[in-house]
Write a protein that holds these residues in place. Structure first.
Motif, PDB file in Angstrom:
ATOM      1  N   PHE A  65       6.358   5.833   1.181  1.00 12.15           N
ATOM      2  CA  PHE A  65       6.624   6.768  -0.013  1.00 12.15           C
ATOM      3  C   PHE A  65       7.664   6.348  -0.970  1.00 12.15           C
ATOM      4  O   PHE A  65       7.174   6.639  -2.189  1.00 12.15           O
ATOM      5  N   THR A  66       8.697   5.862  -0.416  1.00 11.64           N
ATOM      6  CA  THR A  66       9.770   5.579  -1.555  1.00 11.64           C
ATOM      7  C   THR A  66       8.937   4.313  -2.424  1.00 11.64           C
ATOM      8  O   THR A  66       9.405   4.570  -3.619  1.00 11.64           O
ATOM      9  N   HIS A  67       8.603   3.450  -1.683  1.00 14.27           N
ATOM     10  CA  HIS A  67       8.010   2.215  -2.660  1.00 14.27           C
ATOM     11  C   HIS A  67       6.939   2.922  -3.508  1.00 14.27           C
ATOM     12  O   HIS A  67       6.532   2.556  -4.721  1.00 14.27           O
ATOM     13  N   TRP A  68       6.039   3.717  -3.042  1.00 15.90           N
ATOM     14  CA  TRP A  68       4.716   4.063  -3.515  1.00 15.90           C
ATOM     15  C   TRP A  68       5.074   5.128  -4.868  1.00 15.90           C
ATOM     16  O   TRP A  68       4.812   4.874  -6.120  1.00 15.90           O
ATOM     17  N   ILE A  69       6.274   5.749  -4.760  1.00 17.58           N
ATOM     18  CA  ILE A  69       6.478   6.680  -5.885  1.00 17.58           C
ATOM     19  C   ILE A  69       7.387   5.542  -6.915  1.00 17.58           C
ATOM     20  O   ILE A  69       7.232   5.857  -8.073  1.00 17.58           O
TER      21      ILE A  69
END
Length: 474
Positions: free
Chosen positions: A317-321
């Protein structure tokens, strides 16, 4: 007016529009008067808008996500005076940036990206404007990720885990655990049935588009954003005496990674700590190993509330955001790219609008070179900009999601410009061309000369004969 009528009249005045505003003011003054001045000031300053900058080494695989987490941490420090790193007990920021990011969400209510770029010193910078307020660190990862999934578009995930128990392929205990977790959080799960592009492949086959159908059936056409891969190995030993009772010992090793199916790049890599569990002796070895796998994913070894298996999703999620907020990272592959062209491409693209950063990952003039580009442009527009930066010597081979493949065009004799000749050779050519043009002109008029001469001779002969015929005989 009697007592009853007077009371009724008073109530009408009390609830009338003229009195309503005064009552509201009076009530507000009473509430504020009962509050300490410190609480009033805190209420006024509860939400604070701050600007903060985050940094990370540009050569790090997670440079953008690390810089964004660092900016969030700084925003919380400036806005509410809380050090999220200390509160979340992070020992190494570069390794646990995802925990800092999720912990910051307990204070950061919303934010937007102001600038992002890769500086000349190799440091990636992100500047944000955030609204922060006093709160508590978000220690429940499931709730944080669920909130992020609702507020943002959720990535599509396919789960492909290999699980072995005592050396034999077993049922998907880990796959089921991650599947339930993804459904609870709100991550879209892509299953293997039907195959990737199955309906579209059948349609292409019916329409006699054999190549398209073959590509879709082979899985070349991607139907997910990321793939969760990994190997989970569990093994059981002989029952052992533990604290006076016989227990069945099971050991578990878990290695996970999340891959971009288009470019093949690994966006998340996580190896869980090897664990040993003492389980009931009455359990069969297979059931005991399944229980050990579940506990290794769900229960932290230090009795904390963190779930070890959650870390992969937290990092995703950190990468996706970071992908959505800072622009996508395009993996660009170019054939036969020399060093000078690579340097020119990096310099030109870095000045292009909507391009945040350019990383030249590898240069192979005889093979395939790799360049990563951070950009909010769509794939086709970015490919066009790259071709223009390289003097249109490349053409697009493939563009899919965050992947661009460019092939260097082979020069044909028609595409090679004519070389300029020496002046002496040019003068000879011009003289020869003039001579040929003159001869052509003469050849074009010569056939008419006999015709003209014959006509004049015939006219003269006709006049001469007419003269002698008209002259009287002697």
């Amino acid at each position: 007016m009697n007592k009853t009528q007077a009371t009724s009249r008073f109530l009408q005045l009390l609830h009338g529009p003229a009195c309503y505003g005064y009552l509201r003011v009076a009530t507000l003054l009473m509430v504020l008067g009962s509050m300490p001045m410190g609480k009033i000031a805190a209420a006024e300053q509860e939400m604070k808008s701050v600007e903060a900058e985050g940094r990370a080494p540009g050569d790090s695989e997670n440079a953008r996500a690390e810089a964004l987490a660092d900016a969030m941490r700084e925003a919380v420090r400036v806005g509410v005076g809380v050090n999220v790193v200390d509160q979340s007990q992070v020992r190494d920021f570069q390794l646990d940036f995802d925990r800092v990011f999720t912990a910051s969400m307990g204070y950061v209510k919303n934010y937007k990206i102001l600038t992002s770029s890769l500086a000349l010193d190799g440091i990636y910078h992100v500047k944000i404007k955030a609204d922060v307020a006093p709160g508590t660190p978000a220690d429940n990862d499931r709730n944080v990720l669920k909130m992020l999934a609702k507020s943002r578009k959720s990535p599509r995930l396919k789960i492909q885990l290999e699980e072995k128990i005592n050396g034999q392929s077993s049922s998907s205990t880990a796959t089921d655990w991650f599947g339930r977790l993804a459904n609870e959080i709100g991550i879209s799960i892509v299953t293997d049935a039907p195959p990737a592009g199955g309906i579209a492949a059948k349609r292409a086959a019916i329409l006699k588009r054999g190549t398209e159908a073959e590509l879709r059936n082979s899985g070349v056409v991607s139907d997910c954003d990321y793939i969760l891969e990994g190997t989970i190995t569990a093994s059981s030993g002989e029952p052992t005496l533990v604290f006076g009772s016989r227990r069945l010992m099971c050991s578990v090793d878990v290695g996970l990674r999340i891959v971009d199916p288009v470019s093949g790049s690994v966006v998340v890599s996580d190896t869980l700590e090897a664990r040993r569990f003492a389980l009931e002796e009455t359990l069969s070895p297979e059931i005991a190993c399944r229980e050990a796998i579940r506990r290794s994913l769900q229960e932290a070894p230090d009795d904390s509330r963190k779930e070890p298996g959650m870390r992969a999703f937290r990092m995703l999620f950190t990468h996706w955001i970071a992908e959505m907020d800072l622009g996508s990272i395009f993996k660009v592959e170019l054939t036969s790219l020399d060093l000078a062209s690579a340097e020119k491409l990096q310099a030109t693209l870095s000045k292009t609008d909507k391009v945040g950063a350019v990383w030249v990952r590898s240069v192979d003039e005889s093979g395939v070179s790799v360049v990563d580009v951070e950009s909010s442009l769509d794939g086709l527009t970015l490919a066009r900009s790259i071709c223009e930066s390289l003097d249109n010597r490349y053409q697009l081979d493939r563009s899919d999601n965050r992947y661009i493949s460019l092939r260097r065009m082979v020069q044909t004799p028609e595409s090679i410009p004519a070389r300029s000749e020496p002046r002496a050779v040019a003068e000879v050519s011009e003289s020869k061309a003039a001579t040929e043009a003159s001869e052509t002109k003469r050849e074009g008029t010569i056939p008419y000369l006999p015709i003209a001469g014959g006509a004049v001779g015939a006219a003269a002969l006709f006049l001469l004969v007419s003269y002698f015929q008209s002259k009287p005989k002697l």
